[in-house]
Structure formats: structure tokens, C-alpha cells
Design a protein around this motif. Sequence first.
Motif, PDB file in Angstrom:
ATOM      1  N   PRO A 351       0.733  -1.172  -0.064  1.00  0.00           N
ATOM      2  CA  PRO A 351      -0.051   0.168   0.069  1.00  0.00           C
ATOM      3  C   PRO A 351       0.887   1.296   0.054  1.00  0.00           C
ATOM      4  O   PRO A 351       2.038   1.252   0.697  1.00  0.00           O
ATOM      5  CB  PRO A 351      -0.610  -0.058   1.368  1.00  0.00           C
ATOM      6  N   GLN A 352       0.405   2.490  -0.727  1.00  0.00           N
ATOM      7  CA  GLN A 352       1.193   3.415  -1.082  1.00  0.00           C
ATOM      8  C   GLN A 352       1.700   4.101   0.318  1.00  0.00           C
ATOM      9  O   GLN A 352       2.940   4.536   0.611  1.00  0.00           O
ATOM     10  CB  GLN A 352       0.509   4.440  -1.801  1.00  0.00           C
ATOM     11  N   LYS A 353       0.695   4.413   1.344  1.00  0.00           N
ATOM     12  CA  LYS A 353       1.070   4.983   2.671  1.00  0.00           C
ATOM     13  C   LYS A 353       2.189   4.146   3.181  1.00  0.00           C
ATOM     14  O   LYS A 353       3.200   4.674   3.939  1.00  0.00           O
ATOM     15  CB  LYS A 353      -0.030   4.928   3.628  1.00  0.00           C
ATOM     16  N   MET A 354       2.150   2.773   3.408  1.00  0.00           N
ATOM     17  CA  MET A 354       3.044   1.894   3.890  1.00  0.00           C
ATOM     18  C   MET A 354       4.524   2.354   3.445  1.00  0.00           C
ATOM     19  O   MET A 354       5.374   2.501   4.109  1.00  0.00           O
ATOM     20  CB  MET A 354       2.936   0.534   3.951  1.00  0.00           C
ATOM     21  N   VAL A 355       4.604   2.251   2.030  1.00  0.00           N
ATOM     22  CA  VAL A 355       5.862   2.128   1.216  1.00  0.00           C
ATOM     23  C   VAL A 355       6.260   3.726   1.628  1.00  0.00           C
ATOM     24  O   VAL A 355       7.502   3.849   1.892  1.00  0.00           O
ATOM     25  CB  VAL A 355       5.411   2.246  -0.319  1.00  0.00           C
ATOM     26  N   THR A 356       5.416   4.719   1.643  1.00  0.00           N
ATOM     27  CA  THR A 356       5.947   5.982   2.097  1.00  0.00           C
ATOM     28  C   THR A 356       6.688   6.116   3.501  1.00  0.00           C
ATOM     29  O   THR A 356       7.717   6.602   3.625  1.00  0.00           O
ATOM     30  CB  THR A 356       4.718   7.101   1.793  1.00  0.00           C
ATOM     31  N   PHE A 357       6.061   5.420   4.481  1.00  0.00           N
ATOM     32  CA  PHE A 357       6.319   5.477   5.650  1.00  0.00           C
ATOM     33  C   PHE A 357       7.623   4.881   5.805  1.00  0.00           C
ATOM     34  O   PHE A 357       8.715   5.376   6.208  1.00  0.00           O
ATOM     35  CB  PHE A 357       5.450   4.660   6.528  1.00  0.00           C
ATOM     36  N   LEU A 358       8.020   3.624   5.267  1.00  0.00           N
ATOM     37  CA  LEU A 358       9.224   2.999   5.249  1.00  0.00           C
ATOM     38  C   LEU A 358      10.296   3.504   4.642  1.00  0.00           C
ATOM     39  O   LEU A 358      11.596   3.600   5.059  1.00  0.00           O
ATOM     40  CB  LEU A 358       8.962   1.401   4.499  1.00  0.00           C
TER      41      LEU A 358
END
Length: 1824
Positions: A351-358
Motif C-alpha cells: 500500500p502506498q502509505k506504508m511504502v512512503t512510511f518505510l
Amino acid sequence: MMAASLLRRDKKATAAHFKADLNRTDNSSGVRQLQELLDEVLNPEKPATDTEALDWCKCLIAGGEGFEEFCKTVRSYDNATLCGLVWTANFVAYRCRTCGISPCMSLCAECFNNGDHTGHDFNMFRSQAGGACDCGDSNVMRESGFCRRHRLRTGENIPLIPRDLLLMSELVLPRFILSTIQYLRDGYVEPDTSTERDLHKVLQQLDPQISFLEELTKMGGAMRTVLTKILTNLQTFKELSMGQEENAYAKNNYDKYLSALKNSGLVSVEEKAQGATGEAAVGAEGGAGAMFCLMLIYLYSQEDQDGGQSVGQRKRVKLSSSTKGPRIIESLKHKCFLEELLFWTIKYEFPQKMVTFLLNMLPDQDYKINFTKTFVQHYAFIMKTLMKSHESDTMSNRIVHISVQLFSNKELARHMAEECHLLDIMVSVLLYMMESCLIKSELQDEENNRHVVVNCSEALLKNNTYWPLVSDFINILSHQSVAKKFLEDHSLLMLWMSFVSFFQGMNLNKRELNEHVEFESQTYYAAFAAELEACAQPMWGLLAHCKFKETQEYTKTLVRYCLETLQIWFDAITFIDEPAPNQVTFHLPLHRYYALFLSKAIKCQGLDLDSLLPDPEMLMKIMVHPLQIQACLSEIHSNMWVRNGLQIKGQAMTYVQSHFCNSMIDPDIFLLQVCASRLDPDYFISSVFERFKVVDMLTMASQHQNAVLDSEQERPMLEGALTFLVILTSLRIHLGMTDDEILRSEMVSQLCMNDRTHSALLDLIPEYPNPKSGIGPGSCSFEEMLSAVADFKAPVFEPGGSMQQGMYTPKAEVWEKEFDPIMVILRTVYRRDVQSAMDRYSAFLKQSGIHTGNPWPPYKERTPLHPCYKGLIRLLHCKTLHIVIFTLLYKIWMDHQNMSEHVLCMVLYLIELGLDNQEPCIEEHCHDSWFPGIDLLSNLHHVINFVRVRVPETAPEVKREAPPSTSTEASSYGQNLREAQMFSLVAERRRKFQEIINRSNTEAAQVIRPKGSSTRWVPPGSPPQMVTEILEIRESMLSLLIKLHQKLTSKQNSLSASWLEDMDTSRHGHGDGITAIERILTKAATRSCQIKRSIQDICGKVCPPVPPKKNSPTDKKAMDKEERRQRARERQQKLLAEFASRQKSFMETAMDVESPEAEAAMDLGAAEVMESEVLYECVICGQSGPSTDDRPIGLVVLLQASSVLGHRCKNKEAKNLPTTDDEHIYPTDTCGVAHDIRLTLMQRFFKDSSCLQSVSIGWDGGVYVQTCGHTLHIDCHKSYMESLRNDQVLQGFSVDKGEFTCPLCRQFANSVLPCRPGRGTEVGGWHTATNKKTSLLVKEVEDLQDQLGLFTTESNLSKEMELVIKDIKNTTQKKYMDYGKNPGSPDNDFLFMYSVARTNLELELVHRGGNLCSGGASAAAKRSCLNQLFHVLAMHMRLYSIDSAYNPWTKLTQIIQKMNTHIYYFDDERPEVPMLFRDVPSLLIIFVLTMPQPLRKEHFTCVVRMLYNLQFVQALSTLSTKFSPEERQAWSTSGALKKNAANADQSSEALLCHVISELSKDRSVFMESTEESSMLSSSVWSPQSIEFNLQQFCLPFLRLSCLLQHHLYGDNLTGCSEEEEFSCLAACVGLLPSAPQPSNTVHSASCLEWAVGACDLVSQWCAEVTGLSQLQTEESLWAAPRLLQLPDNYNIIFQYYHRKACTACKKVPKDPALCLVCGAFVCLKGLCCKQQGICECVLHSQHCGAATGIFLLINASVIIIIRGHRFCLWGSVYLDAHGEEDRDLRRGKPLFLCEERYRVLELQWVSHTFDHINKRWGPHYNGL
């Protein structure tokens, strides 16, 4: 209990209390209390959407202060030295190749703009998959490119962070992260379970939590350090992950996680390894490697063990040797939060948000290393998930978004390769991925083929699912340390070779021989993409590291493995020596790996070629498939594969296309060159001709039978074979050219085909060995090379409206010295490009006078061969080739069929190559029947007497008589039987490779059998029997060349015996075949005296050729054919000439259609009378005749609403486009707004009906009428429209809306304007001049106005006129027509009608440049339809009579009795508009249109004179309001003295004084304006300035009157200078005697002529004005309409507008656009701003430009035009440094305004020619 009570308290207070507690030394109770509170708050059984928990966390972390302030405080301790800004798809970022170390480097806009990149090679790009800013990371980019903020090592001056600030975070966040993970565990459902699976929903509910984590990462380095500790702490994870024992929920939750792990196949190795035959696991599901072994064992278990070990075993052996112990994928028991978070990220498909967080965490170094390790651990699992995913595209992008950040960093990549076996994992996973889609190969032997290849129609290949993996692999191979590790690891190399062999021979094509394929598969896209991405790019990556001597060993190893794998492949496809017929695959990656590493080894590493080559037998095998491809290319172009559909052509094109050629055709040709240089040349040459299927053709006989080709395919195939040989022997790309030379020749060949734009050239030149940027040391850059070979042609604008880009064209010396047709042929995707290059070449030769005829491709000297490849020259010196050359020369000389100029050209090329590349010591005298040796020079003059041929019995060569009987002849005859027929050799080639050279002559010596065969019965229709004949030749190659020279020059003895001495060799470089032969003969003569003698001998005694048997049917046929051709040519010339003359006459008429009124007024003197009627020609039926009431003729017109006039301003300068928040455009100063305000003001004070006749409308939304000048019968037009309606072809216009194109000139139109029937007598009366007195004329005009228009009887003409009026009304919107109090009233209609005339006159003025100085019938007038329009309007307006009581004429010309003026005060009606406030040009048009037509010229002049008086007085009164009181006083005094003079009526001073005194009677007139005017008039008014002002004020009226007169009476407009304009125009409309004087001597007052006393009339006019100070008479001087002034650099617009929020919907539009007329910012296609189903751009175009809009699309840099219901892409006014557009900003280079283009755009807008000039229109359906 405690927790419950805390929950009820105020959050902030609780947080502050906790913070204080925890800061004590003994804080255990505080910690315990906090944990209890968190247990309650973060209870995972609550729904995730409950925001309470989040609020609590924010408060607790902030420790009592507000969360925002807390964020600020933490940010102030940010010690990050990296930018690390993460972005998602579609974000605009920058890449600077000058500063980048890794090719994937990217910068955010802020860091880019704050760094110094002037003069660098950078571009802006739209991110495809997302990315992160690398500013500050010296592993990825050079420090010189860092921005100001990251250049300073920020960490050094940041204070240490206080311990208590982040204390709460350290305690709260672990619990928060755990609760997020618990939600993820809970929400996950396996894809194959029956329950409904909606991962998106789970993620949506978690959105606030993940966003919160993201927010934390943005607080900077301090907070990231805390997060890293929590995410990577093993202890925390151990304590929290499983939950406490007693908590059932937590236990259950943990079990869910375990089962998810198990389902992913990520269980400990031990459990599964036993199944994998004891081998260690290498990937997911017990390891890809083990799986792979199992699969191979399974695949090959059915095989019999032929020839030792089978392939299966062999492969299996390799695999097992490569596995690296059980450590490659350790069982994934997750040990920290980070690992489990990544696991769920994968499970939920990134998911985009998780990727951005990581990714946001990456600037933290510890985190980066830990995360990369975790990522590598999960790598196999990631790829497996990707293969199963339904949205593999999105997922691919997200994966690459992460991996690019990790693997671009060389240190990290090295670390992972060494510690985590990254390379092993990647190769294993690639193998695992590909083996999911293997099929059996059908190449060669379908039955016994044991080779497996990928199936290109599988989704995995079709959708490029492997792309992320391959791209990661290429990325890590770009680091030298990693590439070396790969090249040193033999087991890995073996694995990789087996991977590459999966692509060897994929996508096999089988030639369809019977019918066309039903379904054309498009799998070839997938195949080419796969070979390029999965095989070629990693190979180029490896090659980049094999540049130096030190890396020799790597190359040797790789070459060895290539050969081994090739051998395995040959065995697997059971290949012996002949390729299977009618099959071709374009994919031979193993051959290409071998070729390119070979090339690199010789070129850069100094290795010896022979040490890397296999035995000849293997070389013969290796040569077969690449040769097969070359032959098939020729077959495809000879249409032998047509039944396979278009896709096979697509493959042939892709194979040579610029992105593929250096990985495909170049290595193939190089490999063939290597084979040719090492194999026996006779064997090689005969193989070539056999492969190209032209063996049967190469016979001396005039007829032959070809078993495999149709006769129309023979010629192209022979040309193909010879061209291939020329390419093979002359191409030097891998044989000794330097990189710079290669770049130069690539560039030259592309430029010779066509002029190219810079970007096209960049795209067309293969990437390797010339990377476009980041130039290696010592090599030439692309730009330098380009400026050395080409000239820049700046972009021009063609009159047709098509916009050219800036182009590069070859310099003259390039054409002269460097044009290389062979390179052009090699590089052309389309065959027409070769022709194009030759045409351009011959044009150059003609132009520079070097050669005027049709030139032949020039011969070009080659770079010397690298010593290793010297063997290649033996091809040119081998007997087989010489026999072919001899045979072909003979056939061409004898005119055999299927010979062509191209064949001769290539034969000569080969001879010349042989002469230029002499083999030093070849003296093999093998006395063969043909030639004594193998040296070309000695063979050239060797005479061949007799040749034996096999011919069909029917051939003319078959002799019917017995052999000659005389003994001497017979003996010579018998001796000549030894001249063997050469091509039996080729036929024998297959099994007699060794014997080719010393072939015994026994067969040839057998005596010919007697001709009994001719009497045998032959079934009809079968091919004739072959018989053997002996031909007498007695020629050598030399003599044939000389005879061909004669043939080409068609002179008997074209070469005299002494011509060699007289030869001028300088002009030999360019020319036709004659020049080529002369050049060859000269070269040969200079190299050998013997040849020189032979040439002189032959020249002495040549005679024309005698064909074998005269007048045989074939010859006759040939002659007839030639004659027929000649006749056809003549016929064609005749037709063409006739056509050209027709076209010319059409152009003359079309371009010069006299407008009817111009015909009517063909320079008639005043007294001449034209008796005949005006005749028109209908362009549909072609008849000409007058327009009659019954059958009217009309002009083809285009009606369009226009607001161009309304956008004029007083200021001549264009307004600037705002590019900052401080700049604005105020629209209030435009002409349209000024007129609206004026009308509204008038309507406040005066009677509505009178107001509506005192001004004109149509400044905004007026109807403009234009014509192409062609006429047609209205009934013809109706049937034409009917036929258009039934025409199914897609048109760019809507027939239902009445649109069509003119049948003659195809100009766009939408109505037909009826022409008034013209009678000559009236025309005469119109013009006669009279000397009547003014007073009499005034009376006549008044009488004429009282006559009501005679209504014509209802006729077709009047009906049509009414229809046109309806069309005109429908052209514009309702709001532009209704200005009155009661819409639709006759007054309103009346106003609209006369305003149409006004609009058209005003626009013509604008088109003439705003004045009439240029005079003459301008281009506009020639096509003008104003005369017809006036008649139609007049006819319509005659319906309204003007009430004589209100007729302005009386007020203009008479003194009205005082008593009348008081009448309206008793009535409650408002007064009429005073004369001084009326718009004079409007009055003129009203008078002309309401008086009976046609109007006599004297009456027209009278009207103009009276109106001029009014205009003049208006000028005076306006002027008087500008004076200061003192000046007014002074001028009244000086004027009063002149009042009583004789000419007071014509004295401006006297009248000014009178006006001032009259207006002063009412205080209010001058009161308001005193303050302003005193400020305005700092300058003192002199008589000259007053005169100038008055003239300027009256000029607009004079211009309109003149134009009107020009259109009504056909008077010519005389040109003049701007100073004389006033006097010229005044004379033209009869206000002055006709001799023009310069305007400074003419007084505007001298044009006055009063019907009654001037002072009385002026007093009367002034009296009406009293008490109305708000109104002023309007000055009507408007500057020409302009579009906004744009900034020079496009980036300024882009940066300001592409993130700007829309004013209407407050969002940032996806496609922002700018109106270039008024600067409005709108959403293109935005649903957000849609109103009543109409999108914002269309709405704006209606509001701002009356349905014409010009919009600049910010994200594309192009301009679109909206016109009504259609739109078109106009092009771009911004070009880059190379004069090119960059549509959609794909290249992202800096763009600059092209002034010429912008002027053209403005001109098309002002002249309303968008519809005519732009051709590609489409409907927009209100969706823009």
C-alpha cells in the motif's frame, strides 16, 4: 481501575502528569500506570476507525503541550544531512546526469533549484513509480550538486536533544506500532479462502494510524532515531509481539500471523528441505533452486540417455553445485517490528502509505542498513507475491520505488552482495520466475527437441511482470564491486547462462506457405522486450566493467561458459549442420553474449581472438542461425512471409530499430564476420548464396529453374545477398572503429536519411557504445560531434500553418566525404529511408554542381581492420566469389531477367573492396577450371572461354546441330569441357566441406550425351527438362566491365585505348555506374601493369555484344517491353503536363476570386454606366449566371462569435501573465467592459429605446462574417449538405449544425449569405456626382428616411435572407444580444443588427493594422462579404421604421422649437440620449441601413458630413472637460474674438469657446473633473496639441466612414503616411477637396459644413447635456488586441502554476490550464468545476471569448484552441535550446518562448483564422 479513571480526565493534563512522573529517578510506578492506560486506550478489540486512541497517543507523546508545538520543537533538533523527501507517482522531480553517480539519482524541485546546475545535463521528469530525493547522499551523487541546505553538514551545529523531550515517545510508540500490526494481522484474509477479501477496506480504516506514523517521520532526525530503535529492537518485539499469556485475543492474533507465515511458504528450511532431494533451499517455497531442480528432474525424467548424460542431469548438476549452504533464505522467523511490518506490507501488496512510511525513514543510517537486510531477506517472497498479484503494475512500481533507493547506493549494494547473498537470491528468483512459463522449443527438430524456452504469450512476459526484478539486477550490476563478485562466481555464471538459454530461440516464426494466418499474434513485443531487458541490459552492465587488461580472466570465463551453453543448446535442439527450412527466431541471446564479450576482449583487453574461438566445426554451427536471420530479413522484405501477417514485418523492423540494433543485429553481424574470417571463404560464400536461395539463379544461362523462389522474389533476394556481403566485408563497428568514429558514423547515417530534431537524433543513436551523457574520458561528447557533422536549421513557420521544429542537417563536406549508404541500409527501419537518403544525396550533388544525373551510392574508404580480423579479406579473394561476380557481370551485360542496377552496384562495390583490401601473399595456384589463383587482381584479366551450363530444353542456348567436326575445333572443344559449371559446387557443399577447394575435374570431363532427350514425351504443363549445354564466352571480368561501360554510356567505343592516361581521377568520388567502372579500372591499372595492358588491348578491339540467338521470342518480348515502357512514359508525361496546367488555372481562379462588389465596381469612372448584371459562378454545378429572386446565389461564409474587439485595451503594451502571488490582471480596462459600463450608465438616465440606438454592442460576442469568396446556388448547397449528411466518413465538423467545407477550396464554413440581384443601371446612378447644395441634400436624405422600405414580395431570396439572419442570431449567445430592459424587443433586435455591421467594420480595421494608411484593397477586402452582409441587414432592418419625432437626423440638421424640449418633463418618461452622448459611427450605420437601398453616393456623403459635425463637437466638449478652469477661461477668451469672424463656423477655437460657454451654464459638467484634470494636464495645451487631439478623436469615425464607402461603392482606398491619414480620409469621404495636404496644415475644423447655424446647433446639443456629470463622451482610441505577454522561461510558469490551487474548487487541478487572453487559471477536464455538464475550459471559452478559447496546458506546454463545439491542439510556443517542442514535458529540458510562434498564434486569434489554418479538429463534447 486506575486506567479507567485516567481515561475520563483531561488528556493534556494527564500527559503532563505522566511526563513529570517519568522524569524522576524512580519511575517504575509511572511506567506501570502508563502501560495500564495504554492497554485500555490501544485495545486492539476496538475498531480501528475509533480516533480516540490516536488523540490519546498524540497528547501523550507531546507530554502535555500541543502536538503542533511539539512537532516544531522536535524539528528544531533535526540533524539530518540528507533530504530524503519521498514522493509518489506523477510528482515532478529533476535528474542531473552531470552530478549523478548512479543513473537513478533524482532531486526534489526545492533541492534542485537551490543547487547550482547551470550548464549541466539535467531534465525535469514526472515520476512513474515514485522516488526520493538524493540530495546530501554522496554515494549517489557528487557533492558539488548538493543544494545549499544539504551542502553544510547540518548535524554539526545542532544542539543535543534534551532527554525528556522524546521520553514519552519511546514508551508510547512501541505500543502504538504493535496495535497497528495487530490490526493488520486481523484484517488479512488469504486470497484462496471463501470469505470476501477486501484488503483496501482494512487499509482505509488504518489510514489515520499510518498517516500518523508518516507524520512522525517528517519531524526530522531526532524522531527517526527513536523510531529506528523501536523498529529494530529485538527485545521489544519479543516482549510485545506474542501478547501476554492470559490475553486470549493477543494469542489468537499471533496465531493468525503464524498461519499467514506458513501460507507464504516462509517456514523453517528444515521442514521442507528433505523433500528437495537433500539439496539446500534457494528461494521461496523451500527455495527456488530446489523447486527448479525438482521441476527439471520431472521435466527430463522421460528422456532416454542418449550420448552420455542428458540435459536434465547436466542442468541439475549445475544447480546443485551453486547452492550456497542453507543460508540463502533463512527461515523467516521475524525478530523485530520492522521485519513484520515489511512482511505485512508485502502481504497487502505494498500500500502506498506504508511504502512512503518505510521510505521516509531511510535518511537514518542504522535504519537503512537494517531495512535493506530485511528487504533482501524477503526478496524471494516479494517476487512470488508479485507473480500472483492481480494488480502487478501498481505493485511493480511500488517495489521499484523501494528497491531503487536501496540498490542505487554502491556501499549498501556491496554490503548486501557480500553478507546477504543478494546476487544468488536474485538469479535464483529470476530462474524460478521464468520457469513458471516454459514450453518446449520447436526449433529445428520438433519431435526430438529437448530445449525449453519461455512462452511469450504468458502474462508474466506480456505484462512485463519480471521488470522490477530485472531492473534491480541491472541496478546492482552497475556497481563495480558487485559486478566483479558476480563475474568471479562460476556457479552463479552457470546459473545465469542457463537463465539466458531460456530466451534462446523463443517466439519461433514458421513461414505460412498456404493461407494467411487467421490470428496475428503480437507476442513479439514481449519477446523483444524480454531479450532486451532480461538478457541484453544485464550483459551491457557486465561489459561496462570489462574494460581493462586486469579483467581478462572474467571475459575468458564468460566466453567459455557461453560456448559450453551454446554446445548444450545445439545438442538439445539436435542440430547438426543445416537449419530447418521456413523457420526463424530473432532471439539468440547466447550468440550475442558470446559476440559482444569477444568484441570487448579484442578491443579493450588485448586478448588474442584465436584463444577464445572454438574449433571450426563449432564455428560452422554458430554461424548458421545468425545467417538464417539475415536471409530471412531479405525474405521478409521480398514479401515471402506475407501470409504471416504484418507482425513479421514488425519483428524485422524491431530487430534493426535503434533501441535494439546494438544488442541484436550488430552482434549478429560481428559474429558472422568472425566466422567468415576463420572459416574457409569458399564454404562461407557458398553458404550465403544457398541460405539466400539464389543458387539456381547464378548461371550463365539465360533461363533457369528455381526450386525455392518465385521469379519476382529472385531479384530482391539476390540484391539482399549481395548487400549482405557488402555489409559483412565493409562494416567496421566491432572490427577496429573507435567509439568516437562509431558515434560519428551513426550520426551521419541518421542525418543523411532525414533532417532530424535533436531529441529524435538522441533517440535514434544506439545507447552503447555511445552513452548519450556522462562521457568517458577522452571521448567526444554527443554535442561536439553533432556540431562537427551538422548545421542547425532554426525552426520556421510555414505559411500553411504547419510548425517546423529546429532541425539538424548534414554539412556539405559530410555529404561529400562521409555519406555511407551501407551504414544507412544497415540502420533503416523503413526501406523508404534508404531512398530518401539517396534523393537527398543527389539533390546535394546537383546543387553543388558535382554531378547532375542520378548518382549511385558512393563508395566509401573503410577504417583499417584490426589485425585479428584480417581473415575477413579472404572472402573478397576467393574463387567462389569471383565466379559469382563473373557470372553476374555477364548476365547484366546480356540483359538476363531479374538483374537490376542495384545488383551491378553491389557487384562493383565488392570488386572495389577487393581491390582496396589486397591480401599480401596469396599465391595458391590451384589450377581449377575457372581461375588460376585466388587473387582478385590476377583473376580480373583471366579470360574464360567456355562454360558448361544446365538449361531447360526450351532455352535459346540449346543448340540443335551436332558439335563441330573439324579436329582442331573438336579438340579445343573437348578441352573446354573442363570449364565446370560452378554451382554444382554449391550444391555439393553440404557434405563436401573439405573437398571444396581441390575438387577433381572428372565429372566435368564426361562428354555430353547426344541430345536424345529432346524427343522424349513431356507431359504438358510440367517444367521443361534440364539439359547440359556448353556456352562460348571468351570474356574476362575486365572485358565485361569495359563492355558494361559502353552499355551504360550507350556509345560504341566509350573508352579509347588511351583513356587511362587522360583520366581525371579527382571527380571519381561521386557519380553513376559509369564513374564507378572507370574508378575500378583506374584502380586496377595502377595496381598492375598487366591489367593496364589488358585494358588497352580490350579497348582497342571491343565490339557490341551479340546475344546468343537474335529474335528469339524472349528478346522480342524484351524489346516490346522496352518500347511499351517508353510509350507509357510519354503518355504519363502528357497527362502530368495537362494536369499541371489545369491545376495552375484552378489556383489562379481560387486564389483570385474577385469579390462580387469589386467586380461591380470595376474602376468605373463616375460617368460610365455598367449595363450588365453581376454574374456569379456556382462552384458545385459550374454554371455561371446572375443571382435571381427565384434561384438566389450565395457566398460561402463562416459566421463566428468573437470577443477580440472587447479585449482591446488603451495601452499598446500587452499585459504580463502573473507568475507570483503579488501580480494580478485587472480586466476592467478593456473595451468590452468600458462599453458595458457606458450602456448601463445611459440606461440609468435615459429612455431605453433611445439608449439602444446610441451605442453599438458586439464588442464581446459580436458576430464576425468571413468568406473564402466562392459562390454557389443555394439549392445546390442544400443538396450538397444532404450528401454530407449521408456520408459516413468521420468529419472534423458537424453537418447537423450546418457546418461544411467549401466544395472548391475546402475552407471551413457554416452558412451561405445570399447575394442581392444586381442591376447595372442603379450602379451608374449610385456614383454620379452632383453639385447640389448641402441644404438640398439634407432635405433629400430626410425624405428618403421617411420613405418606408418597399417590402419585396415573398421570394426564395427573401426567405434565404431571413434564414441567414436566424443563423447570425444563433451564432452568438443570448447574453450578447439582449441589452435592453425587455429582451427580444424590436429595439434590441435593431441594436443587434446594426452592431453586426459595426463589428465587421471594426474587425476589418483591426486586421488592417488599426488604420487605413496602407490603403488599397487589402487581402481582407478581396475576400470581404461586407457588401452582401449590408444588404441582408438592411433588408431586415427595413422592418423597423424610425419614428420621425425621434429621428436623430432632425436633431443633427435642424433647430428644434424650444417648446418641444419641455414635453417630456410632464411625462414620467426619461429623456432621450443627448446627441453629444451618442456614438457617431453607430448613427452612421443606422442611417445607411435604414435608408432605401441602394443609396446614392451624394446622400451618403451628406450623412457623413452632418455626422462629422456632431463628432467634432463631441471632440470639443470632451477636450473642454480636460482643461483646468484657468485654461478654460483663457481659451474662451481667445475664441470669443474669433466668434464673429466670417469663418467662425469652421474655426475650432471659436467653436471651442462656444462649447465651453454653453456647457458652463450648468455648473456640474465641469465640477467633477476639475481635480482630476488639473492633475492630468500638467502640460499646457497649445493650439497644435488641441488640433492633434481633435484629429485623433475624429479619426475612428473617419476610418469607419471610409471603409463603409469602400465597401458600398467600391472606391479605392489610397495609401498614405500616418501623418497624412486625417486629410487623406477627409478627402476620401468628401469633407475636403480631393488633393490631400499633410494633416498638420489641414485643420480639422475646415472639414465642417453646417446645414444651419453652427452656434445654434451646438447650443441645442449642449443644452441636452445639462445636469449629467457622470457621463462623458467616450474617446474611442483602442490599441490593437493582444494576448498576454509570457515569460521567456517556461519553468517560471510551470513552477508557479502546476502546484497552484484552482480558485473555484480549491484543489490542485490534475490538468491545469491558463487562458492566454485573460490569464484565468482553469481545470482542464476537471469534474470538480463542471457546471451543467460543461467542463471549465469550455465554460471559460464561452464567457471570455464567445466560444473561442486559447489555453496553455501547464503540464504539457502545448496550446489548445477551443472553437465552439470543436477543439484542436495548436502546438507549443515554447521550444528548447534546439528549437524543439516538448509536448507533455517528456524530455523535461528547459524551454524558452519562441516569439515568432507566439506572434502567429496572436495573428490567428485576431484574424479569426483558427478554423482555416489548423486542420486537426475534433469534438470536445464539453469535456475540456
